[in-house]
Design an enzyme around this catalytic site. Structure first.
Site, mmCIF file in Angstrom:
data_model
loop_
_atom_site.group_PDB
_atom_site.id
_atom_site.type_symbol
_atom_site.label_atom_id
_atom_site.label_comp_id
_atom_site.label_asym_id
_atom_site.label_seq_id
_atom_site.Cartn_x
_atom_site.Cartn_y
_atom_site.Cartn_z
ATOM 1 N N GLY A 1 0.936 -1.167 -0.149
ATOM 2 C CA GLY A 1 -0.155 0.195 -0.411
ATOM 3 C C GLY A 1 0.812 0.896 0.376
ATOM 4 O O GLY A 1 1.915 1.352 -0.879
ATOM 5 N N GLY B 1 3.947 0.427 1.576
ATOM 6 C CA GLY B 1 4.897 -0.926 0.624
ATOM 7 C C GLY B 1 5.266 -0.129 -0.306
ATOM 8 O O GLY B 1 6.476 -0.681 -1.316
ATOM 9 N N SER C 1 0.533 -3.128 9.136
ATOM 10 C CA SER C 1 0.702 -2.823 10.577
ATOM 11 C C SER C 1 -0.641 -3.813 11.465
ATOM 12 O O SER C 1 -1.618 -3.957 12.427
ATOM 13 C CB SER C 1 -0.492 -0.857 11.272
ATOM 14 O OG SER C 1 -1.862 -1.729 10.599
ATOM 15 N N ASP D 1 -1.471 5.672 19.620
ATOM 16 C CA ASP D 1 -0.851 6.203 18.687
ATOM 17 C C ASP D 1 0.348 6.462 19.496
ATOM 18 O O ASP D 1 1.308 5.921 18.958
ATOM 19 C CB ASP D 1 -0.570 6.871 17.080
ATOM 20 C CG ASP D 1 0.212 6.392 16.204
ATOM 21 O OD1 ASP D 1 0.340 5.641 15.691
ATOM 22 O OD2 ASP D 1 1.061 8.145 16.734
ATOM 23 N N LYS E 1 4.138 4.464 20.676
ATOM 24 C CA LYS E 1 5.511 4.562 20.603
ATOM 25 C C LYS E 1 6.009 4.689 21.640
ATOM 26 O O LYS E 1 7.040 4.472 22.171
ATOM 27 C CB LYS E 1 5.554 5.648 19.845
ATOM 28 C CG LYS E 1 5.324 5.681 18.359
ATOM 29 C CD LYS E 1 5.000 7.381 17.854
ATOM 30 C CE LYS E 1 4.458 7.635 16.280
ATOM 31 N NZ LYS E 1 3.714 8.203 15.695
ATOM 32 N N GLY F 1 4.620 10.141 7.340
ATOM 33 C CA GLY F 1 4.457 9.891 5.436
ATOM 34 C C GLY F 1 5.221 8.729 4.821
ATOM 35 O O GLY F 1 6.204 8.112 5.300
#
Length: 368
Positions: free
Chosen positions: A14, A17, A100, A226, A230, A348
């Site tokens: 995607g 990828g 993910s 999210d 992290k 990004g």
């Protein structure tokens, strides 16, 4: 001596990828001109329902790769079958997971136990249960396979490698603090800018969604998870045995009344009714001459991790961020009062893929 051949399998074609495959093509061309570089052979690529692979382990050509994948009539291999295929390669193999997916992450120990190295931006593998974290690294240690997940935090920014270098050289990390979400960075830089008054909260969320900064349902950004994922990864690398991203305080910016609405669109439709809550938060910070930002922090000494809104002096580096940039400050014994700061684009496709490609290069260097 002929250069070593390394066999690459890619899951996920995607956004990230596609960018990664383009970077992989450039890398393989560059390596082909250097006699001492390993030979990279892409032999397997898959997405949700399609698989393209080279049964005899000859390299798949990069030309029209996404079209060939979309039109492939080869049997779609399950992850277990893909692991079997890569482990039978006539040389070292690397799996690049650009998804993910929790299901794929759960099978990392199995992949590594077969001697297949892993490169991935998948946060879920490293912020899931603490047992999965332990199983991943013990499987790698036993088989000699290598794991690289630089882009699981900060996309292409060197956040994980910096923290690893600090820890591995014996520095004492006392605190890590920063803005870890490109979405949250963009939102607060436009909602509570250093200059001017900024827009209404709901309007800024809508704008961020239209510009593609948020998830399709903005609640997936605003719930803070999210950022919590992290921080879980960084805290574990700093030596804290954090159980999961929900095992410490995480402030959600979703009004209670809108947590269970049916869709992201309905959420955006009703959000303006709650603008006053965020306006009050912004005004309270302004009264103190400060701005409000959404940050994460890890106090290593106190073993405390938290995510949420904090007020910062207008001169603070976190207050002065631009656009959707991330900033991560490492406070350590060696660096004293002035932290080591990593700052730049934290989201990004291209920069995330760059983190993946960089991880792949590190593994290739160690395997060759």
């Amino acid at each position: 001596m002929a250069p070593k051949e390394v066999y690459i399998g890619v899951i996920g074609a995607g956004g990230v990828g596609k960018c990664f495959l383009s970077q992989l093509e450039s890398l393989s061309k560059r390596y082909a001109t250097n006699a001492s570089s390993p030979k990279i052979s892409l032999v397997f690529i898959s997405r949700s329902t399609k698989t393209l692979y080279s049964e005899k382990y000859t390299a798949l050509p990069f030309e029209n790769l996404s079209t060939k994948l979309a039109n492939s009539t080869q049997k779609h291999l399950s992850l277990t079958e893909a692991i079997g295929f890569l482990s039978a390669a006539p040389g070292k193999a690397i799996l690049v997971d650009n998804t993910s997916s929790q299901n794929i992450a759960d099978q990392y120990p199995q992949v590594l136990s077969k001697g297949i190295s892993i490169v991935t931006p998948n946060k879920k593998a490293f912020s899931g249960s603490y047992k999965l974290w332990q199983d991943i690294f013990s499987a790698a240690a036993e088989s000699g396979a290598i794991v690289s997940h630089e882009s699981s935090v900060g996309a292409g920014l060197p956040v994980i490698s910096t923290l690893n270098d600090l820890v591995n050289t014996g520095d004492e990390v006392t605190k890590i603090e920063g803005v870890f979400s490109g979405t949250m960075s963009f939102l607060f830089n436009s909602f509570a800018p250093l200059e001017g008054s900024g827009g209404k909260w709901s309007a800024e969320v809508m704008k961020a969604k239209e510009l593609g900064y948020t998830e399709p349902d903005p609640r997936d950004d605003l719930n803070g998870l999210d950022v919590a994922r992290k921080l879980t990864i960084l805290a574990r690398l700093a030596g804290l045995p954090i159980e999961s991203p929900t095992s410490f305080p995480v402030q959600s910016l979703i009004p209670k009344e809108l947590e269970s609405v049916a869709s992201g669109d309905e959420f955006l439709q009703k959000l303006p009714q709650f603008d006053s809550q965020m306006e009050e938060t912004k005004a309270a910070a302004e009264k103190e001459g400060k701005v409000v930002r959404f940050v994460g922090s890890i106090d290593v000494a106190k073993k405390e991790v938290k995510v949420g809104l904090e007020k910062f002096d207008r001169s603070h580096p976190i207050a002065a961020l631009k656009g959707s940039d991330n900033i991560i400050s490492f406070y350590t014994k060696r660096y004293g009062a002035n932290p080591l700061i990593v700052q730049g684009a934290g989201a990004g496709g291209e920069v995330t893929a760059m983190g993946v490609t960089s991880g792949l290069i590190h593994i290739l260097e160690r395997l060759s």
